[in-house]
Design a protein around this motif. Structure first.
Motif, PDB file in Angstrom:
ATOM      1  N   LEU A  29      51.920  47.327  40.806  1.00 40.16           N
ATOM      2  CA  LEU A  29      51.044  45.888  41.210  1.00 40.16           C
ATOM      3  C   LEU A  29      50.691  46.216  39.309  1.00 40.16           C
ATOM      4  O   LEU A  29      50.635  45.225  38.628  1.00 40.16           O
ATOM      5  CB  LEU A  29      49.207  46.978  41.018  1.00 40.16           C
ATOM      6  N   GLU A  32      53.395  43.996  38.581  1.00 39.46           N
ATOM      7  CA  GLU A  32      52.957  42.166  38.302  1.00 39.46           C
ATOM      8  C   GLU A  32      51.907  41.830  37.324  1.00 39.46           C
ATOM      9  O   GLU A  32      51.689  40.940  36.964  1.00 39.46           O
ATOM     10  CB  GLU A  32      51.783  42.082  39.355  1.00 39.46           C
ATOM     11  N   LEU A  33      51.250  42.739  36.578  1.00 41.48           N
ATOM     12  CA  LEU A  33      50.365  42.585  35.373  1.00 41.48           C
ATOM     13  C   LEU A  33      50.954  43.004  34.053  1.00 41.48           C
ATOM     14  O   LEU A  33      50.400  43.105  33.244  1.00 41.48           O
ATOM     15  CB  LEU A  33      48.954  43.330  35.655  1.00 41.48           C
ATOM     16  N   LEU A  36      50.358  40.569  31.509  1.00 42.28           N
ATOM     17  CA  LEU A  36      49.542  40.264  30.174  1.00 42.28           C
ATOM     18  C   LEU A  36      49.045  41.460  29.298  1.00 42.28           C
ATOM     19  O   LEU A  36      49.437  42.261  29.916  1.00 42.28           O
ATOM     20  CB  LEU A  36      48.253  40.557  31.707  1.00 42.28           C
TER      21      LEU A  36
ATOM     22  N   ARG B  30      44.100  44.030  31.758  1.00 45.76           N
ATOM     23  CA  ARG B  30      45.073  43.922  33.440  1.00 45.76           C
ATOM     24  C   ARG B  30      43.724  44.625  34.077  1.00 45.76           C
ATOM     25  O   ARG B  30      43.343  43.721  35.340  1.00 45.76           O
ATOM     26  CB  ARG B  30      45.746  44.857  33.491  1.00 45.76           C
ATOM     27  N   VAL B  33      41.410  41.952  34.074  1.00 43.87           N
ATOM     28  CA  VAL B  33      41.991  40.315  35.500  1.00 43.87           C
ATOM     29  C   VAL B  33      41.542  40.426  36.776  1.00 43.87           C
ATOM     30  O   VAL B  33      41.343  40.089  37.495  1.00 43.87           O
ATOM     31  CB  VAL B  33      43.693  40.271  34.826  1.00 43.87           C
ATOM     32  N   LEU B  34      42.230  41.940  37.287  1.00 42.93           N
ATOM     33  CA  LEU B  34      41.891  41.961  38.832  1.00 42.93           C
ATOM     34  C   LEU B  34      40.597  42.469  39.013  1.00 42.93           C
ATOM     35  O   LEU B  34      40.557  41.249  40.262  1.00 42.93           O
ATOM     36  CB  LEU B  34      42.381  43.673  39.175  1.00 42.93           C
ATOM     37  N   TYR B 117      48.611  41.425  43.156  1.00 42.03           N
ATOM     38  CA  TYR B 117      47.723  40.929  42.716  1.00 42.03           C
ATOM     39  C   TYR B 117      46.049  39.886  43.516  1.00 42.03           C
ATOM     40  O   TYR B 117      45.005  40.131  43.351  1.00 42.03           O
ATOM     41  CB  TYR B 117      47.912  39.781  41.258  1.00 42.03           C
ATOM     42  N   ILE B 120      44.799  41.609  45.890  1.00 30.68           N
ATOM     43  CA  ILE B 120      43.223  42.497  45.463  1.00 30.68           C
ATOM     44  C   ILE B 120      42.352  41.243  45.127  1.00 30.68           C
ATOM     45  O   ILE B 120      41.247  41.755  45.329  1.00 30.68           O
ATOM     46  CB  ILE B 120      43.751  43.762  44.432  1.00 30.68           C
TER      47      ILE B 120
END
Lengths: 144, 179
Positions: A29, A32-33, A36, B30, B33-34, B117, B120
């Motif tokens: 996770l 993936e982020l 950002l 982050r 964003v989730l 992502y 989720i």
């Protein structure tokens, strides 16, 4: 990096305990982020907004200055539109625009030079009767 | 974070808040964003949350870490944003955000980028919060339960369901790697 680690573990995934599974999910996770992030200019503006907000509140000057939160959103959208504009201009468009500017500059310069030459031609006509062709050629060369 | 730094944050010292923003804003973004499924709205949530935390700094009682306290405020801002947007709109935003996230130079990466992502983001709000706090923020089950006002068993149930779902996604990714 993580993908290699993950694929090594995939074969045993069904038998994997929850702790190991959680570790993989967390790492994946984050991976993936990872792209950002808060741009430096956004962070700086965010801090400035906080400080401004604090100054406004402690000085009792809230009235009539607008909503700081709205202004915060405004700065982000403003920053983003600028950044998007920067990012969305493709290189060929920049080259084309640059070439157009150069071409325009050449046309203007040439026109200017032509205008500069005409007086010389005029001078030539004037001077021809006095000094002859050799003087005229020299004047035109200087103008160009 | 040292006691001295926390006291300066509570006082509202610009340098201390500057350091805090630079250190933690990426992580908070982050997480946001989730929770909201959109980069722009996440930035709004982050800004509103940090501004709200700055305003409320005098109310920090030291019952949790300062970062955790700010995190909770940002989560509340995410909830406000989610409340304002209909479920259908959220689905559209998730799709758009995924397209944006998947836009990478390496096409071999883009086929699977954001799989977790995406999974989720498609969960219900409570389950999404549980999963985000557990997997991304590394909160303990007991902390999540306290913060969300749930029983620990409920949190564990959410996590078990999510783990199975994410496990299957990871397995698909693994199979994709093998091809």
């Amino acid at each position: 990096m993580m993908r290699g680690d993950d694929s090594d573990n995939m074969d045993n995934m069904d038998n994997m305990d929850n702790i190991e599974m959680d570790r993989i999910i967390s790492a994946r996770l984050r991976e993936e982020l990872a792209e950002l992030y808060v741009r430096d200019e956004w962070a700086s503006e965010m801090i400035r907004q906080m400080v401004d907000d604090g100054v406004e509140r402690t000085s009792g000057a809230d009235e009539g200055l607008g909503n700081p939160v709205s202004r915060t959103r405004n700065w982000r959208r403003r920053c983003q539109s600028i950044l998007n504009a920067e990012l969305e201009i493709p290189l060929p468009a920049i080259v084309t625009a640059g070439a157009a500017v150069v071409a325009t500059a050449l046309i203007v310069a040439t026109s200017w030079q032509m205008n500069a030459v005409r007086p010389s031609v005029h001078m030539w006509r004037v001077s021809e009767s006095h000094h002859g062709m050799a003087v005229i050629v020299q004047e035109v060369a200087i103008k160009l | 974070m040292g006691e001295e730094n926390i006291s300066r944050l509570v006082e509202g010292a610009p340098e201390a808040w500057g350091d805090f923003v630079h250190c933690h804003s990426d992580s908070l973004l982050r997480m946001a964003v989730l929770l909201v499924g959109d980069r722009d709205l996440a930035q709004d949530a982050l800004q509103d949350g940090l501004l709200a935390a700055y305003r409320a700094r005098a109310g920090f009682r030291g019952e949790a870490r300062f970062y955790t306290w700010v995190t909770a405020i940002v989560i509340n801002e995410c909830r406000k944003i989610n409340r304002l947007s209909a479920k259908r709109e959220r689905a559209v935003r998730i799709s758009a955000a995924m397209s944006e996230l998947a836009h990478r130079e390496d096409t071999s990466e883009s086929t699977e980028f954001g799989s977790l992502y995406n999974a989720i983001a498609s969960l219900g709000e409570q389950e999404r919060e549980v999963v985000t706090l557990y997997y991304f923020n590394d909160w303990k089950v007991s902390s999540i339960a306290t913060f969300l006002g749930l029983r620990e068993g409920t949190v564990k149930s959410h996590l078990a369901r999510a783990r199975n779902r994410l496990r299957s996604i990871l397995r698909r990714i693994g199979e994709g790697d093998d091809e």
